[in-house]
Design an enzyme around this catalytic site. Structure first.
Site, mmCIF file in Angstrom:
data_model
loop_
_atom_site.group_PDB
_atom_site.id
_atom_site.type_symbol
_atom_site.label_atom_id
_atom_site.label_comp_id
_atom_site.label_asym_id
_atom_site.label_seq_id
_atom_site.Cartn_x
_atom_site.Cartn_y
_atom_site.Cartn_z
ATOM 1 N N GLY A 46 0.836 -1.193 0.000
ATOM 2 C CA GLY A 46 0.000 0.000 0.000
ATOM 3 C C GLY A 46 0.872 1.244 0.000
ATOM 4 O O GLY A 46 2.057 1.173 0.363
ATOM 5 N N GLN A 51 3.105 9.847 1.507
ATOM 6 C CA GLN A 51 4.410 9.164 1.623
ATOM 7 C C GLN A 51 5.364 9.545 0.490
ATOM 8 O O GLN A 51 6.569 9.312 0.594
ATOM 9 C CB GLN A 51 4.232 7.638 1.678
ATOM 10 N N CYS A 94 5.720 -0.213 7.642
ATOM 11 C CA CYS A 94 5.403 0.998 6.887
ATOM 12 C C CYS A 94 6.641 1.406 6.107
ATOM 13 O O CYS A 94 7.742 1.419 6.664
ATOM 14 C CB CYS A 94 4.982 2.118 7.833
ATOM 15 N N LEU A 95 6.445 1.728 4.830
ATOM 16 C CA LEU A 95 7.585 2.124 3.993
ATOM 17 C C LEU A 95 8.222 3.417 4.510
ATOM 18 O O LEU A 95 9.372 3.692 4.181
ATOM 19 C CB LEU A 95 7.130 2.291 2.538
ATOM 20 N N HIS A 136 -4.624 1.210 7.527
ATOM 21 C CA HIS A 136 -3.274 1.770 7.629
ATOM 22 C C HIS A 136 -3.120 2.966 6.675
ATOM 23 O O HIS A 136 -2.593 4.016 7.061
ATOM 24 C CB HIS A 136 -2.266 0.655 7.318
ATOM 25 N N GLU A 137 -3.616 2.812 5.433
ATOM 26 C CA GLU A 137 -3.483 3.895 4.439
ATOM 27 C C GLU A 137 -4.383 5.076 4.771
ATOM 28 O O GLU A 137 -3.962 6.232 4.630
ATOM 29 C CB GLU A 137 -3.797 3.377 3.022
ATOM 30 N N HIS A 140 -2.836 7.238 7.259
ATOM 31 C CA HIS A 140 -1.843 8.165 6.697
ATOM 32 C C HIS A 140 -2.497 9.473 6.253
ATOM 33 O O HIS A 140 -1.915 10.549 6.398
ATOM 34 C CB HIS A 140 -1.146 7.547 5.478
HETATM 35 O O1 GNR Z 1 4.009 -2.554 2.590
HETATM 36 C C1 GNR Z 1 3.321 -2.449 3.608
HETATM 37 N N1 GNR Z 1 3.004 -3.563 4.319
HETATM 38 C C2 GNR Z 1 2.062 -3.580 5.333
HETATM 39 C C3 GNR Z 1 1.996 -4.706 6.130
HETATM 40 C C4 GNR Z 1 1.060 -4.791 7.141
HETATM 41 C C5 GNR Z 1 0.173 -3.756 7.347
HETATM 42 C C6 GNR Z 1 0.226 -2.614 6.553
HETATM 43 C C7 GNR Z 1 1.167 -2.523 5.547
HETATM 44 S S1 GNR Z 1 1.213 -1.115 4.538
HETATM 45 C C8 GNR Z 1 2.892 -1.115 4.077
HETATM 46 C C9 GNR Z 1 3.160 -0.023 3.045
HETATM 47 C C10 GNR Z 1 2.902 1.338 3.657
HETATM 48 O O2 GNR Z 1 3.664 1.902 4.394
HETATM 49 N N2 GNR Z 1 1.756 1.903 3.375
HETATM 50 O O3 GNR Z 1 1.444 3.091 3.915
HETATM 51 NI NI NI Z 2 2.502 3.178 5.810
#
Ligand code: GNR
Ligand code: NI
Length: 172
Positions: A46, A51, A94-95, A136-137, A140
């Site tokens: 995601g 980001q 999270c990246l 999660h997204e 953000h």
């Molecule tokens: O790549 C991602 N893996 C992930 C694994 C478990 C729960 C959420 C994520 S999202 C993350 C990429 C990211 O930072 N998206 O904002």
């Molecule tokens: Ni993230």
């Protein structure tokens, strides 16, 4: 299509609240294309526009495994319209917080309303990893990170580690 640099903790932009996209323009579609390229390159499942430093309510997701066919989903102005009372725990990453993983408890299922890249109104209901990723997204877009859902002790530790790394980088 361009792979854009991903901003990392403690970049204060990660705390911005993203703006609603009033219209799906060619610029928004170009942003989505760049976000998919950036997300697949990382690789991640995601990505939120913030980001890559763009404070607009745009998200890309693909939770398909590497060996499976791609299932790209682009969401413009996504909002959670329903979440299940049942919770589930996933180990999240999270990246923007590279190489840090921690378990987070969230609603197990969500229903999300959004606009797609053609400008059409859509809704999806998801469970499992997709439900976690959607939440999660969308976090953000509110300037929220998964570390805001873990203990203050663990959060302070990881924030401090990334602040130190940024300082070292700055001093080089
Ligand atoms: O790549 C991602 N893996 C992930 C694994 C478990 C729960 C959420 C994520 S999202 C993350 C990429 C990211 O930072 N998206 O904002
Ligand atoms: Ni993230």
């Amino acid at each position: 299509m361009t792979i854009r640099p991903i901003i990392i903790l403690p970049d204060p932009k990660l705390r911005l609240v993203s703006e609603t996209v009033p219209k799906v323009t060619p610029e928004i579609r170009a942003l989505i294309d760049d976000m998919f390229a950036t997300m697949y390159d990382a690789p991640g499942i995601g990505l939120a526009a913030i980001q890559v430093g763009v404070p607009q309510r745009v998200v890309t997701i693909d939770v398909a495994k590497a060996e499976e066919p791609k299932t790209p989903i682009a969401l413009i102005n996504p909002e959670i319209v329903w979440s299940s009372p049942e919770l589930s725990v996933y180990e999240e990453g999270c990246l923007s917080i590279p190489e840090y993983y921690e378990e987070v408890e969230r609603p197990a299922k969500v229903r999300v309303r959004f606009t797609d890249r053609e400008g059409a109104a859509c809704e999806i209901e998801a469970d499992g990893l997709l439900a976690t990723c959607l939440q999660h997204e969308i976090d953000h877009l509110h300037g929220k990170l998964f570390i805001d859902h873990i203990s203050k002790l663990k959060r302070d530790r990881v924030v401090k580690k990334f602040a130190k790394a940024a300082k070292r980088e700055h001093e080089l």
